[in-house]
Design a protein around this motif. Sequence first.
Motif, PDB file in Angstrom:
ATOM      1  N   THR A   8       0.891  -1.153   0.000  1.00 33.35           N
ATOM      2  CA  THR A   8       0.000   0.000   0.000  1.00 33.35           C
ATOM      3  C   THR A   8       0.934   1.208   0.000  1.00 33.35           C
ATOM      4  OG1 THR A   8      -0.158  -0.258   2.390  1.00 33.35           O
ATOM      5  CG2 THR A   8      -1.951  -1.108   1.080  1.00 33.35           C
ATOM      6  N   PRO A   9       1.123   1.821  -1.186  1.00 37.38           N
ATOM      7  CA  PRO A   9       2.272   2.707  -1.404  1.00 37.38           C
ATOM      8  C   PRO A   9       2.350   3.916  -0.473  1.00 37.38           C
ATOM      9  CG  PRO A   9       0.752   2.745  -3.277  1.00 37.38           C
ATOM     10  CD  PRO A   9       0.323   1.619  -2.396  1.00 37.38           C
ATOM     11  N   ASP A  10       1.234   4.527  -0.123  1.00 37.11           N
ATOM     12  CA  ASP A  10       1.385   5.722   0.696  1.00 37.11           C
ATOM     13  C   ASP A  10       1.164   5.459   2.185  1.00 37.11           C
ATOM     14  OD1 ASP A  10      -1.289   5.424   0.611  1.00 37.11           O
ATOM     15  OD2 ASP A  10      -1.734   7.280  -0.445  1.00 37.11           O
ATOM     16  N   ARG A  11       1.232   4.194   2.573  1.00 37.81           N
ATOM     17  CA  ARG A  11       1.191   3.861   4.001  1.00 37.81           C
ATOM     18  C   ARG A  11       2.606   3.510   4.463  1.00 37.81           C
ATOM     19  NH1 ARG A  11      -2.831   6.409   5.396  1.00 37.81           N
ATOM     20  NH2 ARG A  11      -2.592   5.424   7.409  1.00 37.81           N
ATOM     21  N   ARG A  70      -2.425  -8.820   9.941  1.00 33.35           N
ATOM     22  CA  ARG A  70      -2.919  -7.783  10.846  1.00 33.35           C
ATOM     23  C   ARG A  70      -3.702  -8.370  12.027  1.00 33.35           C
ATOM     24  NH1 ARG A  70      -5.225  -8.478   6.387  1.00 33.35           N
ATOM     25  NH2 ARG A  70      -7.470  -8.747   6.248  1.00 33.35           N
ATOM     26  N   SER A 127      -3.952  -7.257  16.254  1.00 34.55           N
ATOM     27  CA  SER A 127      -5.164  -6.537  16.604  1.00 34.55           C
ATOM     28  C   SER A 127      -6.277  -7.523  16.872  1.00 34.55           C
ATOM     29  CB  SER A 127      -5.571  -5.627  15.439  1.00 34.55           C
ATOM     30  OG  SER A 127      -5.673  -6.385  14.251  1.00 34.55           O
ATOM     31  N   ILE A 152      -9.590  -5.891  18.149  1.00 36.12           N
ATOM     32  CA  ILE A 152     -10.336  -4.783  17.563  1.00 36.12           C
ATOM     33  C   ILE A 152      -9.386  -3.597  17.435  1.00 36.12           C
ATOM     34  CG2 ILE A 152     -12.192  -3.123  17.946  1.00 36.12           C
ATOM     35  CD1 ILE A 152     -13.650  -5.490  19.422  1.00 36.12           C
ATOM     36  N   LEU A 153      -8.696  -3.335  18.526  1.00 35.11           N
ATOM     37  CA  LEU A 153      -7.722  -2.250  18.499  1.00 35.11           C
ATOM     38  C   LEU A 153      -6.377  -2.769  17.992  1.00 35.11           C
ATOM     39  CD1 LEU A 153      -8.423  -0.365  21.847  1.00 35.11           C
ATOM     40  CD2 LEU A 153      -9.292   0.092  19.562  1.00 35.11           C
ATOM     41  N   LEU A 154      -5.659  -1.895  17.301  1.00 34.97           N
ATOM     42  CA  LEU A 154      -4.335  -2.240  16.812  1.00 34.97           C
ATOM     43  C   LEU A 154      -3.322  -2.109  17.943  1.00 34.97           C
ATOM     44  CD1 LEU A 154      -3.563  -0.542  13.407  1.00 34.97           C
ATOM     45  CD2 LEU A 154      -3.703  -2.959  13.882  1.00 34.97           C
ATOM     46  N   HIS A 175      -0.092  -0.987  18.316  1.00 34.80           N
ATOM     47  CA  HIS A 175       0.928  -0.273  17.551  1.00 34.80           C
ATOM     48  C   HIS A 175       2.332  -0.685  17.966  1.00 34.80           C
ATOM     49  CE1 HIS A 175      -1.311   2.617  15.090  1.00 34.80           C
ATOM     50  NE2 HIS A 175      -2.238   2.505  16.013  1.00 34.80           N
ATOM     51  N   ASN A 205      -7.618   5.439  13.405  1.00 38.42           N
ATOM     52  CA  ASN A 205      -6.224   5.392  13.833  1.00 38.42           C
ATOM     53  C   ASN A 205      -5.890   4.298  14.826  1.00 38.42           C
ATOM     54  OD1 ASN A 205      -5.052   7.884  12.499  1.00 38.42           O
ATOM     55  ND2 ASN A 205      -6.896   8.671  13.489  1.00 38.42           N
ATOM     56  N   ARG A 206      -6.894   3.731  15.437  1.00 36.56           N
ATOM     57  CA  ARG A 206      -6.583   2.778  16.502  1.00 36.56           C
ATOM     58  C   ARG A 206      -7.101   1.369  16.233  1.00 36.56           C
ATOM     59  NH1 ARG A 206      -3.269   5.582  17.698  1.00 36.56           N
ATOM     60  NH2 ARG A 206      -3.074   7.142  19.324  1.00 36.56           N
ATOM     61  N   THR A 207      -8.043   1.210  15.305  1.00 39.77           N
ATOM     62  CA  THR A 207      -8.644  -0.120  15.159  1.00 39.77           C
ATOM     63  C   THR A 207      -8.150  -0.832  13.907  1.00 39.77           C
ATOM     64  OG1 THR A 207     -10.510   0.598  13.817  1.00 39.77           O
ATOM     65  CG2 THR A 207     -10.773   0.754  16.204  1.00 39.77           C
ATOM     66  N   ARG A 208      -8.360  -2.128  13.915  1.00 39.03           N
ATOM     67  CA  ARG A 208      -7.987  -2.915  12.753  1.00 39.03           C
ATOM     68  C   ARG A 208      -8.829  -2.509  11.543  1.00 39.03           C
ATOM     69  NH1 ARG A 208      -9.251  -9.205  12.145  1.00 39.03           N
ATOM     70  NH2 ARG A 208      -8.577  -9.309  14.307  1.00 39.03           N
ATOM     71  N   PHE A 217      -7.394   0.539  10.044  1.00 43.78           N
ATOM     72  CA  PHE A 217      -6.170   0.130   9.353  1.00 43.78           C
ATOM     73  C   PHE A 217      -6.508  -0.437   7.983  1.00 43.78           C
ATOM     74  CE2 PHE A 217      -3.389  -3.453   8.353  1.00 43.78           C
ATOM     75  CZ  PHE A 217      -2.143  -2.874   8.378  1.00 43.78           C
ATOM     76  N   GLU A 218      -7.543  -1.286   7.968  1.00 44.98           N
ATOM     77  CA  GLU A 218      -7.938  -1.898   6.698  1.00 44.98           C
ATOM     78  C   GLU A 218      -8.501  -0.857   5.732  1.00 44.98           C
ATOM     79  OE1 GLU A 218      -8.872  -6.393   8.375  1.00 44.98           O
ATOM     80  OE2 GLU A 218     -10.540  -5.122   7.795  1.00 44.98           O
ATOM     81  N   LEU A 243      -7.738   2.376   5.580  1.00 43.27           N
ATOM     82  CA  LEU A 243      -6.661   3.227   5.071  1.00 43.27           C
ATOM     83  C   LEU A 243      -5.812   2.486   4.047  1.00 43.27           C
ATOM     84  CD1 LEU A 243      -5.612   4.936   8.416  1.00 43.27           C
ATOM     85  CD2 LEU A 243      -6.895   5.945   6.529  1.00 43.27           C
ATOM     86  N   ASN A 244      -5.540   1.206   4.312  1.00 35.35           N
ATOM     87  CA  ASN A 244      -4.723   0.456   3.367  1.00 35.35           C
ATOM     88  C   ASN A 244      -5.500   0.117   2.106  1.00 35.35           C
ATOM     89  OD1 ASN A 244      -1.857  -0.304   4.401  1.00 35.35           O
ATOM     90  ND2 ASN A 244      -3.188  -0.314   6.178  1.00 35.35           N
ATOM     91  N   SER A 292      -5.373   3.024  -0.017  1.00 34.86           N
ATOM     92  CA  SER A 292      -4.063   3.218  -0.628  1.00 34.86           C
ATOM     93  C   SER A 292      -3.859   2.284  -1.810  1.00 34.86           C
ATOM     94  CB  SER A 292      -2.977   2.976   0.418  1.00 34.86           C
ATOM     95  OG  SER A 292      -1.704   2.976  -0.176  1.00 34.86           O
ATOM     96  N   ILE A 312      -8.133  -8.506   2.828  1.00 36.68           N
ATOM     97  CA  ILE A 312      -9.097  -7.500   3.260  1.00 36.68           C
ATOM     98  C   ILE A 312     -10.295  -7.567   2.317  1.00 36.68           C
ATOM     99  CG2 ILE A 312      -9.509  -5.027   3.534  1.00 36.68           C
ATOM    100  CD1 ILE A 312      -6.545  -4.746   4.252  1.00 36.68           C
TER     101      ILE A 312
END
Lengths: 543, 367
Positions: free
Chosen positions: A371-374, A385, A389, A391-393, A395, B219-222, B225-226, B228-229, B232, B242
């Motif tokens: 994913t190029p801009d990540r 992933r 995670s 539910i929450l990632l 980090h 910003n905090r959850t899976r 994340f999915e 945003l990716n 992208s 995904i």
Amino acid sequence: MSPDRSTVLEMDGIVKRFPGVVANDHVTFSVAKGEIHGLLGENGAGKSTLMKVLYGLYTPDEGEIWMNGRQLDLESPKDAIESGIGMVHQHFKLIPRLSVVQNIMLGERKTEERAASRPLPEWIPFSGSVRALMSKRAESHEKVTELIDRYGFDIDPEAAIWELDVGERQRVEILKALYRDAELIVLDEPTAVLSPKESKELFETLRRLTESGLTVILITHKLEEVIDHTDRTTVLRDGEVVDCVDTDTVSKAELAEMMVGREVLFDIEERTTTATETAVAQATDLHAEDERGIEALSGIDLTVHEGEVVGVAGVSGNGQRELAECLVGVRNSTAGEITIGGRDLTNDSSQSFIDADVSYIPEDRYKFGCTPDRSLVENAILKDRASFSRILLDHQKAREHADQIVEDFDVRTPDIDTQANKLSGGNLQKLICGRELARDPDFLVANQPTRGIDVGAIEYIREVLLEQCATGTGILLFSENLDEILQMSDRIVVLYEGEIVFKTRAGETSREEIGQHITGATGRDSTVGGDDGSSTRALEVET
Amino acid sequence: MELPNGRRISVSISRRHDPSLAIRYGVPLFTIVASLLFAGIAITAIGVNAVAAYGTMVTSLLSFYGLSEVIVRMIPLLLAGLAVYVPMRAGLWNIGAGAGIYTGGIVATAVGLSLNLPGPLLMTVMLLAAGLASGLLMLIPGYLRAKWDINEILVTLLLTFTMIQFSGYAILLMGSEQGVQSSKTLPVAAQFPRFFGTRIHLGVIVGVLALLAVYLIMNRTRFGFEILNFGSNPEASQQSGISKYKIVIGTLFIGGVLSGLAGASEVAGIQRRLVPNFSPGFGFTAIAIALIGRNGAFRVLLASLFFAVVYIGAANIELLYPVPFAIVDIIEAVVILFFIAGEGIRRFEIHLNTSPQPEESAEVVNA
């Protein structure tokens, strides 16, 4: 090279700095008229930066560019084109919806002059611009057709770009540069997607171009090409010029050493096979279609065992992408079965394949692999992933994982928050390999894993793949590089026009034998035009 | 372009790598000055002293009342902006925030008029029902896009017009007050409380909670994340397992919920009944807001503040001077245009080259 040849291009003391890195450190680079000049270097050595400076994409911090005794002030590619510099980029810059001719017409200079020099008859309705446009179009079509014929490119000039495969698109890029009457043509990895035969024709073409007074700069990682086809070679390392040599005075090993600063092992040691009898992946009578709905796979039977590398040889566009995508759940088959680890996963979701411990290194790093801009962190955990995670990632854990991959797989990057598209090709490929291998897959599909990356990274990735195989992973390796196939595989199959036309074992075959099969020189001749798959399968060697 | 003397001008545009300080701070300043000047021409043209009008605009904005009205206006803009923002991060265009606003307004009114519950419970049910209803509505474009690749722009846009028309029918269905083209007034229990003697209502809390929720999801959850990716690179994301359905339908559903909350808040907090055309283009302004704030939820907040200030400032001029209401639209439009132009200048360099010979070339730069 005779020393009395006049210098066509002189880049003198070029310095280009980026935050934290000097990409070109007082690079002096000179090219003589009518030569093919190789530009060698690892990824990150500064080749691309130097060529972007030459093409007006970057403004150098220091240094001068002289062409034919005239100093150039290049502010944009337009200036470079007007100065007679043509560039065939590694990543295509074509507009998918437009036709070949239309793409080539884009960026053409002096179109109207040329149109004016051969006006259409007056009786054609609408004066001026329409006639100019029509004439331009007709003219372009004519010239493109003529170029296609002359250089033996097998392309329909009216086909839209999206209909073409990677190899054909590359040829359009080359055509585009040829079309623009550039005096100096820079080719960035031009043969990366061409078959050996097409490459040979390309070099014949390039030789013809230089004989007619043009000059070619060839950026390549393939040392054979440098040795066989260039007159002189400039080697870059860490942003500096190592040397500029007459190519016929050096050996391949010497060049490689200059490039990476150490000796490169070209032949991976004789492998002792780790293959077992347990199948990790199996395709039975697999059929699939490409984007246009044309059958791309016509009944593939293939088994990959634990701890085994099966090499798939062939020229790209013969069904490699479709086969790879079917085996990782990205593409649905139209008939046939796929079992992974004994479970039937035919047309299941890509997530099911991932859950069944299937990993995938796709053919196009930028288009399918990242994913190029990540950030690198996000790219590192993209596939797994769920481990980072609920539910929450998490980090923190994700960053540790990314750090680990960057370290274990020698990914050279300023930091792990860098965007993936800021990495060089080789480093991005190492990151993708890291992501796919760190999960310790049972089955790995690697489609052209070393295409377009530097020698150091190629060597590294091959080693990593073989180490992974030794731990019991079954690997299906797609490659257009026959040496790679021969060195790495336990078994080899040849894919031609959607069918497996030849099967053999490494050590029981030769480069020449496989070379004949990948071009369809054998096996299919008797059945061309027919759809009688059984007769071709009769030629398969029982394995 | 050809000049009379036969020379030619060609324009080349390239990405600006390191914008200078002058560009970074000069461009926004220029945006404000230029749009004030330009709109000033329109104001002057109808015989009003533009300087005095602007003076009034600033003083009125800085007053307690002015500031409170900015916040009132921000509530629907923020919610609708977020409704466009979430799908935008997945690479989808939700042009249908307006559809969600009307759906939310209709459902909130229907619930408020028909259920007899204590205030806090009733308001909660109204918000939930409104959010759910427009979320469900957005499943239509979501499913069509995920399954058949039918363009979500068209479907969401058409749904907007559908729901605007349907709101009129809904008023008839629910029974309007005699002689008035609107629904019955909501019972007191269903009216959002207002604070500090201003028109700032409960919706402000809804907006803040929605903002925080969107920020956390992204910003905090899976799932974020999915999203945003996927935004992208959809191919690489799908290849990584995904699900397109989950992302496309999920983000449009969230967008629907957010715009539904916007509609419910506007109806229960400001209008207190369902009136036709209660959303003066919030759904479309939301697109501009999401575009400007596309890099983060809190930027969406800033962008909605910006548009609220412009709107209230212009509306104050209209209130205090004999100018037609259209002047508000003009000012808003001019500001948006200059803002977009400024963004372009900030991100791209434009070169004008005059060439002595009549030749021209157009180069596609994908740098």
